[in-house]
Write an enzyme that holds these catalytic residues in place. Structure first.
Site, PDB file in Angstrom:
ATOM      1  N   ASN A 183       0.880  -1.168   0.000  1.00 52.87           N
ATOM      2  CA  ASN A 183       0.000   0.000   0.000  1.00 52.87           C
ATOM      3  C   ASN A 183       0.922   1.224   0.000  1.00 52.87           C
ATOM      4  O   ASN A 183       1.467   1.601   1.042  1.00 52.87           O
ATOM      5  CB  ASN A 183      -0.885  -0.041   1.253  1.00 52.87           C
ATOM      6  CG  ASN A 183      -1.835   1.142   1.345  1.00 52.87           C
ATOM      7  OD1 ASN A 183      -1.837   2.019   0.475  1.00 52.87           O
ATOM      8  ND2 ASN A 183      -2.633   1.165   2.400  1.00 52.87           N
TER       9      ASN A 183
ATOM     10  N   ARG B 250      -2.816  -2.087  -3.249  1.00 53.48           N
ATOM     11  CA  ARG B 250      -3.988  -1.235  -3.066  1.00 53.48           C
ATOM     12  C   ARG B 250      -3.851  -0.082  -4.052  1.00 53.48           C
ATOM     13  O   ARG B 250      -2.852   0.647  -4.042  1.00 53.48           O
ATOM     14  CB  ARG B 250      -4.005  -0.688  -1.643  1.00 53.48           C
ATOM     15  CG  ARG B 250      -5.184   0.196  -1.427  1.00 53.48           C
ATOM     16  CD  ARG B 250      -5.178   0.763  -0.050  1.00 53.48           C
ATOM     17  NE  ARG B 250      -6.449   1.395   0.211  1.00 53.48           N
ATOM     18  CZ  ARG B 250      -6.847   1.789   1.393  1.00 53.48           C
ATOM     19  NH1 ARG B 250      -6.065   1.585   2.426  1.00 53.48           N
ATOM     20  NH2 ARG B 250      -8.001   2.368   1.547  1.00 53.48           N
TER      21      ARG B 250
ATOM     22  N   HIS C 264     -12.845   3.690   0.051  1.00 53.58           N
ATOM     23  CA  HIS C 264     -12.796   2.758   1.200  1.00 53.58           C
ATOM     24  C   HIS C 264     -13.487   1.428   0.871  1.00 53.58           C
ATOM     25  O   HIS C 264     -13.932   0.704   1.758  1.00 53.58           O
ATOM     26  CB  HIS C 264     -13.457   3.352   2.474  1.00 53.58           C
ATOM     27  CG  HIS C 264     -12.645   4.406   3.141  1.00 53.58           C
ATOM     28  ND1 HIS C 264     -13.218   5.526   3.714  1.00 53.58           N
ATOM     29  CD2 HIS C 264     -11.324   4.536   3.341  1.00 53.58           C
ATOM     30  CE1 HIS C 264     -12.270   6.291   4.240  1.00 53.58           C
ATOM     31  NE2 HIS C 264     -11.105   5.713   4.019  1.00 53.58           N
TER      32      HIS C 264
ATOM     33  N   GLU D  24      -8.331  -4.480   5.322  1.00 57.66           N
ATOM     34  CA  GLU D  24      -8.212  -4.241   3.877  1.00 57.66           C
ATOM     35  C   GLU D  24      -7.086  -5.086   3.283  1.00 57.66           C
ATOM     36  O   GLU D  24      -7.187  -5.566   2.160  1.00 57.66           O
ATOM     37  CB  GLU D  24      -7.937  -2.746   3.633  1.00 57.66           C
ATOM     38  CG  GLU D  24      -9.139  -1.881   3.989  1.00 57.66           C
ATOM     39  CD  GLU D  24      -8.767  -0.462   4.374  1.00 57.66           C
ATOM     40  OE1 GLU D  24      -8.089  -0.299   5.414  1.00 57.66           O
ATOM     41  OE2 GLU D  24      -9.144   0.471   3.667  1.00 57.66           O
TER      42      GLU D  24
END
Ligand code: AMP
Length: 397
Positions: free
Chosen positions: A9, A93, A181, A379
């Site tokens: 990420n 991500r 999100h 996540e």
């Protein structure tokens, strides 16, 4: 040898990583950590799944490790750790998948080119998300990579929920509500069936309250509306982002204050929200413990905005069966949860104060018409799961 997935990420000055290893057909969390201060004073820290620091390295002030050095350091360190497993893929991500990507996608140079199209829609995140992907494609072209998007989960929103009341030409050109999100909401939707069957099949509002905050209306586990829109500055008040404001304010700032695009961007993304209103901090913990009335005002406004947006999402759903709190504030602040639930009493939700104080997971009273939960989001696990499934051919992009 078992399969391992590395999740990356990447932000503007840091890269977070997590490793997941396949055990008994499931992905289990392994080491995780981050390289931060990539362009100023780099620092690498890694922790075990249990949270103990297992590696640390700092570079001198003024060292530019950059994303290239950051990815190389993380990759090298992770490879050394994998004794009985082999890295089968990297999941990233990526904030924006636009309208083209309603599912995760296996990455190659042409996909990266198409994702660059979305840089103007998310200039503060998308270019940084793409950097490690480009580097790994160059240096390890045989290592499979997958992109998972923050926008994908909201592609199930009805057309009307995605529309601004602007001329059709702008809508067709992509000026619409995307929502963000999504990986967090998708994870919550994936665990709801085990937690509360009625919430999973019914109407649930999830509150992702962290440094970035948003809320999502789920009908039968699918997103039907959310508070973020064209960008992640829309909707709720956040740590440093203002959330919804009258667009006339922007015009006023340009005309009367002579502010240009970059100055307004800085104002609405970095200098507003909890930080701007309080003038003290963007950190909810600091504000809740502060005696200054400006801290209380910032918290009150944060809660008032949630109260208003909750009404809007319940209207979009036509009712509500459950509320779920997640992310840094939602998972950890009993005070915020208590105040949100008190504000939502008109919806038929009441709190179990003891359960809320001890962290749930169920925090609604036994006779509450609407159930309320606090559930940790994950996540990274969502990204690892998509990556693993896609690489095994169990999921199509
Ligand atoms: P996140 O972006 O999800 O990591 O969430 C960060 C936010 O969670 C910050 O505003 C923190 O102050 C807040 N937070 C973390 N722990 C607590 C806590 N115990 N009480 C209140 N806020 C918290």
């Amino acid at each position: 040898m078992t399969d391992a997935i590395l999740v990356l990420n990447a932000g503007s000055s840091s890269i977070k990583f997590s490793v997941f290893e396949a055990q008994g057909g499931k992905l289990e969390p392994g080491v995780r950590g981050q390289a931060e201060g990539l362009y100023t004073k780099p620092r690498f820290v890694a922790k075990s799944a249990a949270g103990a620091v297992v590696a640390e390295k700092s570079w001198e002030e003024g060292t530019t490790l950059g994303h290239v050095g950051g990815v190389a350091h993380i990759g090298g360190w992770v490879s050394e750790q994998l004794a009985s497993s082999r890295l089968v893929g990297v999941g990233h991500r990526v904030v924006h998948g636009g309208l083209d990507y309603s599912q995760p996608v296996r990455l190659d140079a042409s996909v990266v080119t198409s994702l660059e199209k979305y840089i103007p829609l998310a200039p503060l995140h998308q270019p940084h998300n793409l950097k490690p992907i480009e580097l790994l494609l160059q240096r390890q072209p045989d290592l499979p990579q997958v992109a998972c998007f923050d926008t994908s989960f909201h592609r199930s929103n009805p057309e009307i929920a995605q529309r601004f009341a602007l001329p059709a030409e702008l809508h067709d050109a992509g000026v619409r509500r995307y929502g963000f999100h999504g990986l967090s909401y998708e994870y919550i939707a994936s665990v709801l069936p085990k937690v509360d069957a009625r919430a999973a099949s019914g109407r649930t509002v999830v509150l992702h309250l962290g440094n970035g905050s948003s809320m999502c209306a789920l009908a039968g586990g699918k997103s039907v509306a959310s508070t973020m829109g064209f960008t992640a500055v829309e909707g709720l008040m956040m740590g440093t982002r203002c959330g919804a404001i009258d667009p006339g304010v922007i015009l006023y700032l340009m005309d009367q204050r002579g502010m240009d695009t970059r100055a307004i961007e800085k104002l609405i993304y970095n200098q507003s929200g909890l930080l701007g209103v309080s003038g003290i901090s963007s950190d909810m913990r600091v504000l809740l413990g502060h005696e200054d009335p400006r801290a209380a005002l910032a918290v009150d406004l944060f809660l008032y905005r949630i109260r208003r947006e909750l009404g809007s999402l319940v209207a979009a759903l036509g009712g509500i069966d459950a509320l779920v709190f997640t992310a840094g504030i939602g998972e950890n602040s009993a005070v915020v949860r208590e105040r949100v639930i008190a504000d939502a009493a008109w919806l038929g939700v009441s709190i179990d104060a003891a359960a809320n104080a001890s962290g749930g997971p169920r925090i609604s009273a036994a006779d509450s018409k609407v159930s309320a939960w606090t559930l940790p989001t994950n996540e990274e696990l969502m990204i690892a799961t998509h990556t693993w499934r896609l690489l095994q051919g169990r999921e199509s992009s």
